[in-house]
Design a protein around this motif. Structure first.
Motif, PDB file in Angstrom:
ATOM      1  N   HIS A  14      56.758-106.978  79.562  1.00 44.07           N
ATOM      2  CA  HIS A  14      57.595-107.089  78.604  1.00 44.07           C
ATOM      3  C   HIS A  14      56.770-106.697  77.473  1.00 44.07           C
ATOM      4  CE1 HIS A  14      59.558-109.751  75.705  1.00 44.07           C
ATOM      5  NE2 HIS A  14      58.436-110.103  75.593  1.00 44.07           N
ATOM      6  N   GLU A  15      57.086-105.224  77.131  1.00 40.84           N
ATOM      7  CA  GLU A  15      56.899-104.254  76.727  1.00 40.84           C
ATOM      8  C   GLU A  15      58.146-102.876  76.118  1.00 40.84           C
ATOM      9  OE1 GLU A  15      54.384-103.766  74.377  1.00 40.84           O
ATOM     10  OE2 GLU A  15      55.719-101.301  73.598  1.00 40.84           O
ATOM     11  N   LYS A  16      58.688-103.092  75.843  1.00 41.04           N
ATOM     12  CA  LYS A  16      59.466-102.234  75.502  1.00 41.04           C
ATOM     13  C   LYS A  16      59.414-100.949  75.854  1.00 41.04           C
ATOM     14  CE  LYS A  16      61.585-101.454  71.593  1.00 41.04           C
ATOM     15  NZ  LYS A  16      61.596-101.584  69.649  1.00 41.04           N
ATOM     16  N   LEU A  19      59.505-101.871  80.101  1.00 48.38           N
ATOM     17  CA  LEU A  19      60.907-102.588  80.389  1.00 48.38           C
ATOM     18  C   LEU A  19      61.543-101.571  80.540  1.00 48.38           C
ATOM     19  CD1 LEU A  19      62.534-105.479  80.664  1.00 48.38           C
ATOM     20  CD2 LEU A  19      62.515-105.207  78.746  1.00 48.38           C
ATOM     21  N   ALA A  20      61.841-100.656  79.668  1.00 47.59           N
ATOM     22  CA  ALA A  20      62.795 -99.232  79.918  1.00 47.59           C
ATOM     23  C   ALA A  20      62.461 -98.432  81.119  1.00 47.59           C
ATOM     24  CB  ALA A  20      63.163 -98.533  78.528  1.00 47.59           C
ATOM     25  N   SER A  23      63.453-100.345  84.131  1.00 49.55           N
ATOM     26  CA  SER A  23      64.549-100.602  84.362  1.00 49.55           C
ATOM     27  C   SER A  23      65.619 -99.567  85.188  1.00 49.55           C
ATOM     28  CB  SER A  23      64.986-101.051  82.692  1.00 49.55           C
ATOM     29  OG  SER A  23      66.461-100.970  83.318  1.00 49.55           O
ATOM     30  N   ALA A  24      64.965 -98.029  84.682  1.00 49.32           N
ATOM     31  CA  ALA A  24      65.607 -97.147  84.990  1.00 49.32           C
ATOM     32  C   ALA A  24      65.050 -96.637  86.299  1.00 49.32           C
ATOM     33  CB  ALA A  24      65.306 -95.751  84.150  1.00 49.32           C
ATOM     34  N   LEU A  39      65.443 -89.077  80.035  1.00 47.80           N
ATOM     35  CA  LEU A  39      66.101 -89.865  79.332  1.00 47.80           C
ATOM     36  C   LEU A  39      65.890 -91.455  78.405  1.00 47.80           C
ATOM     37  CD1 LEU A  39      68.790 -91.928  80.827  1.00 47.80           C
ATOM     38  CD2 LEU A  39      66.438 -92.850  82.453  1.00 47.80           C
ATOM     39  N   LEU A  40      64.247 -91.682  78.243  1.00 48.12           N
ATOM     40  CA  LEU A  40      64.038 -92.675  77.414  1.00 48.12           C
ATOM     41  C   LEU A  40      63.537 -91.928  76.114  1.00 48.12           C
ATOM     42  CD1 LEU A  40      61.739 -94.797  80.174  1.00 48.12           C
ATOM     43  CD2 LEU A  40      64.325 -94.604  79.394  1.00 48.12           C
ATOM     44  N   PHE A  85      59.223-106.977  88.407  1.00 45.51           N
ATOM     45  CA  PHE A  85      60.981-106.740  87.892  1.00 45.51           C
ATOM     46  C   PHE A  85      61.603-108.030  87.900  1.00 45.51           C
ATOM     47  CE2 PHE A  85      64.650-104.713  86.484  1.00 45.51           C
ATOM     48  CZ  PHE A  85      64.309-104.258  85.367  1.00 45.51           C
ATOM     49  N   TYR A  88      60.824-111.197  86.221  1.00 48.56           N
ATOM     50  CA  TYR A  88      60.888-110.920  84.591  1.00 48.56           C
ATOM     51  C   TYR A  88      62.156-111.033  84.488  1.00 48.56           C
ATOM     52  CZ  TYR A  88      60.583-108.778  80.164  1.00 48.56           C
ATOM     53  OH  TYR A  88      60.850-108.895  78.476  1.00 48.56           O
ATOM     54  N   VAL A  89      63.568-109.867  85.621  1.00 48.64           N
ATOM     55  CA  VAL A  89      64.948-110.465  84.580  1.00 48.64           C
ATOM     56  C   VAL A  89      65.531-112.492  85.053  1.00 48.64           C
ATOM     57  CG1 VAL A  89      67.044-109.851  85.138  1.00 48.64           C
ATOM     58  CG2 VAL A  89      65.263-107.867  84.952  1.00 48.64           C
ATOM     59  N   ASN A  90      65.407-112.359  85.862  1.00 45.63           N
ATOM     60  CA  ASN A  90      65.119-113.807  85.970  1.00 45.63           C
ATOM     61  C   ASN A  90      64.689-114.741  84.901  1.00 45.63           C
ATOM     62  OD1 ASN A  90      66.490-113.417  88.019  1.00 45.63           O
ATOM     63  ND2 ASN A  90      65.175-113.932  89.592  1.00 45.63           N
TER      64      ASN A  90
END
Lengths: 102, 102
Positions: A14-16, A19-20, A23-24, A39-40, A85, A88-90
């Motif tokens: 849970h940290e921008k 998290l990115a 996700s990548a 990318l980020l 992950f 977390y997404v759930n």
DNA sequence: AAAATGTACTTTGCATGGCAAAGTGCAATC
DNA sequence: GATTGCACTTTGCCATGCAAAGTACATTTT
């Protein structure tokens, strides 16, 4: 409103920035340090520390090699990372569902 | 994978504690300090600082009064706070949609 | 061939921020 | 009147995000 949901949010993910990264990495089997940076659009220092945090949590594995006369750092999700992950997404999904008006 | 989404996450809201507060306030027109503390099981100090951060961001309004011979601090979302929270939840929704397998 | 440039990172230092323990004010009770 | 209890606030510490500076190595320039 269920406060439990928020308590369960994994601090590591849970940290921008992280998290990115997660996700990548969830979208590709592996990514190089430079891929992630491009990318980020993160600074190098920022990226290394986040990767290290994720690595120490056991969420990503990091392989260092040497290709084309350059260092090559490749990152990928571990099974634990993939699971964390997904969980977390759930959780996010439940939070969204709880807070969307309709 | 769209990195833009993560950059847009509002730092003020994207924090477990404050996210919980915003979510609680989105569900009721107003809540007292003690209501929030009991609901979210936060320590007093933690709660005050988060409320202050949200107040300084213009997301919650705080009214201090005196009822039943006790101080009573009541919090509610401002229009800006409601909008910011709605935007945030929409972002989360997009992130979830982007990362859910199916 | 020495110096400068570029790439791929890592380390360091700072400034922010989360958190709870301790502190404050006030009212009721013992 | 001393103590307890409630409703907060302040203080201090520790963790953490972040980028500037540093390292190592390879290539290019002069």
């Amino acid at each position: 409103m269920n406060p439990e949901l928020f308590l369960q949010l994994d601090r590591v993910i849970h940290e921008k920035g992280r998290l990115a990264i997660m996700s990548a990495l969830a979208a590709s089997p592996e990514l190089a340090f430079t891929d992630l940076r491009n990318l980020l659009e993160m600074t190098d220092g920022n990226l290394t520390t986040h990767i290290r945090t994720l690595q120490q949590a056991g969420y990503v594995s990091v392989a260092k090699s040497y290709r084309n006369n350059r260092p090559l750092t490749t990152c990928s999700l571990t099974p634990a990372g993939r699971k964390a992950f997904a969980d977390y997404v759930n959780l996010l999904e439940q939070i969204v569902r709880q807070n969307k008006p309709n």
